[in-house]
Write an enzyme that holds these catalytic residues in place. Structure first.
Site, PDB file in Angstrom:
ATOM      1  CG  HIS A 142       2.862  -1.489  -0.423  1.00 26.91           C
ATOM      2  ND1 HIS A 142       1.530  -1.469  -0.064  1.00 26.91           N
ATOM      3  CD2 HIS A 142       3.547  -1.178   0.721  1.00 26.91           C
ATOM      4  CE1 HIS A 142       1.410  -1.147   1.209  1.00 26.91           C
ATOM      5  NE2 HIS A 142       2.630  -0.978   1.705  1.00 26.91           N
ATOM      6  CG  ASP A 184       1.493  -3.473   6.816  1.00 30.39           C
ATOM      7  OD1 ASP A 184       2.461  -3.456   6.038  1.00 30.39           O
ATOM      8  OD2 ASP A 184       0.836  -2.443   7.101  1.00 30.39           O
TER       9      ASP A 184
END
Length: 305
Positions: free
Chosen positions: A62, A66
């Site tokens: 996604h 991070d």
């Protein structure tokens, strides 16, 4: 043949206490894959002696930073190292635009082609398959579109029992054994039973990766009986309300999913930067699913066949 998961990054939103953003280096038989590519991933690849140029497939779960902010750096480094082989990138809508935009405004033309495969976070999809492995995606329940990934070896061939093989077998007869057939004489009579000269196929192994997700039992059909399950456990159970609000999971929730999925081994990671010591994560998770380990950077998790 190897089936290993090396942890390159185990922390969530902010690097802290020597822990880095999410990334995993996967080796399955002849293939090398990268799962997510958080900031600093190429440094982690070098630190742990993982050959980046062997990576031909990168899977991005996604578009939270991070999990992908290290991707462009890796792409450019592969270019500088004169990569020529195509690079397959699997990820959500918008990732292709992000890549194209950065190449455009840096006036960069890569030595190799990027082949982008858009994932759909609303359903399961077969993303890659060859004669040894298949990789599929499945929906996760996160704040933005997010997919998990399932790596499964295809059924393996029957093995010859070399100590029992007659010395005078022909190549055709050996091929028959490998296909599961008996050896017949000219009259069609069985002279050697297949079961007497062969061993069962080696185990076909599997790995499921659940990056960012709140507790959601709808993933169970996709990960049932998996040998190794990585499931995020961002928070200890005391922060269950916060996990719910941020669409993340706790130690107990990750362990409960592993138990209900009948997973062989659970690895937990994606630790919040609020925790310096992650030992309590293991202690809590093992109360609900004993066969749990921590995702520790630099360590490889091997799945035996």
């Amino acid at each position: 043949m190897p089936f290993s998961v090396k942890i390159l990054g185990s922390n969530s939103a902010t690097p802290a206490y020597g822990r880095n953003h999410t990334a995993q280096f996967i080796q399955i038989q002849k293939h090398t894959f990268l799962l997510d590519c958080g900031e600093g991933t190429q440094l982690q690849l070098a630190k742990y002696h993982c050959k980046a140029q062997k990576i031909n497939h990168i899977f991005i779960s996604h578009l939270h930073g991070d999990h992908y902010l290290g991707l462009m750096g890796l792409i450019f480094t592969m270019h500088l190292l004169r990569r020529e082989k195509d690079l397959n990138i699997y990820g959500p809508q918008g990732l292709d635009e992000i890549i194209t935009l950065q190449l455009k405004y840096s006036a960069s033309a890569l030595n190799y082609k990027i082949r982008f495969h858009q994932t759909d976070s609303t359903k399961t999809e077969l993303l890659f398959a060859d004669d040894t492995i298949e990789i599929s995606s499945f929906p996760l329940n996160h704040r933005i579109p997010c997919t998990g990934f399932l790596f499964k070896e295809k059924p393996k061939p029957i093995r010859l029992h070399k100590e029992r093989l007659p010395a005078d077998l022909t190549l055709l007869q050996i091929a028959t054994l490998k296909k599961g057939g008996d050896i017949l004489n000219e009259n069609g009579e069985v002279i050697f039973k297949n079961s007497d000269l062969t061993l069962p196929p080696r185990k076909s192994r599997s790995y499921a990766y659940c990056s960012d997700t709140k507790y959601d039992e709808t993933i169970l059909p996709y990960i049932k009986d998996v040998d190794l399950l990585y499931h995020e456990a961002t928070f200890l159970e005391a922060k269950a309300i916060w996990a719910e609000k941020t669409f993340h999971s706790t130690t107990k929730e990750a362990a409960t999913i592993a138990k209900k999925a009948n997973a062989g081994l659970l690895a937990i990671g994606h630790y919040s930067a609020r925790y310096k010591d992650v030992t309590p994560f293991l202690e809590e998770a093992k109360q609900h699913f004993d066969n749990t380990i921590l995702a520790i950077e630099g360590e490889s998790i091997e799945i035996e066949d």
